[in-house]
Design a protein around this motif. Structure first.
Motif, PDB file in Angstrom:
ATOM      1  N   VAL A  23       0.829  -1.208   0.000  1.00 13.66           N
ATOM      2  CA  VAL A  23       0.000   0.000   0.000  1.00 13.66           C
ATOM      3  C   VAL A  23       0.865   1.261   0.000  1.00 13.66           C
ATOM      4  O   VAL A  23       0.621   2.191  -0.755  1.00 13.66           O
ATOM      5  CB  VAL A  23      -0.987   0.010   1.190  1.00 13.66           C
ATOM      6  N   VAL A  89      -3.729   4.624  -2.235  1.00 13.06           N
ATOM      7  CA  VAL A  89      -3.921   3.919  -0.959  1.00 13.06           C
ATOM      8  C   VAL A  89      -5.309   3.290  -0.924  1.00 13.06           C
ATOM      9  O   VAL A  89      -5.478   2.120  -0.573  1.00 13.06           O
ATOM     10  CB  VAL A  89      -3.704   4.874   0.239  1.00 13.06           C
ATOM     11  N   LYS A  92      -5.739   0.246  -3.115  1.00 13.98           N
ATOM     12  CA  LYS A  92      -5.071  -0.947  -2.601  1.00 13.98           C
ATOM     13  C   LYS A  92      -5.670  -1.424  -1.285  1.00 13.98           C
ATOM     14  O   LYS A  92      -5.101  -2.258  -0.597  1.00 13.98           O
ATOM     15  CB  LYS A  92      -3.583  -0.669  -2.443  1.00 13.98           C
ATOM     16  N   GLY A  94      -6.337   0.463   1.431  1.00 14.97           N
ATOM     17  CA  GLY A  94      -5.953   1.245   2.601  1.00 14.97           C
ATOM     18  C   GLY A  94      -7.064   2.200   3.020  1.00 14.97           C
ATOM     19  O   GLY A  94      -7.997   2.468   2.270  1.00 14.97           O
TER      20      GLY A  94
END
Length: 126
Positions: A23, A89, A92, A94
């Motif tokens: 991330v 982020v 991915k 996050g």
């Protein structure tokens, strides 16, 4: 003297390594198990420890969760495009907990994300 590393205690080492490498784009620099002490240390960062400060992720095998307390603040990372970084982020998996924008009482553009253990990471755009 120079700062070598900051240590964070993590509940699930594999999950934390995945967050910081996949991330946030860091590299796993080294990892070592200490069976007699029932813990593992993993060091992650954006470059060699001889050149840059890194993060030490400490996993105590018998402790799946930590209370963060009120003393911890955050880790700060510089990024050239804070909006694209937050989008990456999120893409991915996050968690962005404070969208990009000027800091309170200032003009510096910041954002915050949270790692799997709840530690805050601040992005700062120069």
């Amino acid at each position: 003297m120079r700062i070598l590393h900051t240590m964070l205690r993590v509940g699930d080492l594999e999950r934390s390594i995945a967050f910081y490498t996949e991330v946030l784009g860091m590299q796993l620099l080294r990892r070592k198990d200490f069976p007699e002490g029932r813990f593992t240390l993993a060091f992650v960062g954006y470059g060699a420890e001889s050149e840059q400060a890194v993060l030490e992720l400490t996993h105590n095998w018998d402790t799946p969760h930590y209370e963060l307390g009120t003393g911890y603040g955050h880790i700060a990372l510089e990024t050239d495009d804070i909006f694209a970084t937050c989008d990456a982020v999120r893409a991915k998996g996050g968690k962005v907990v404070r969208e990009p924008g000027p800091m309170k009482h200032g003009t510096t553009v910041i954002a915050f994300v949270e790692d799997p253990d709840g530690y805050k990471i601040e992005f700062i755009q120069p």
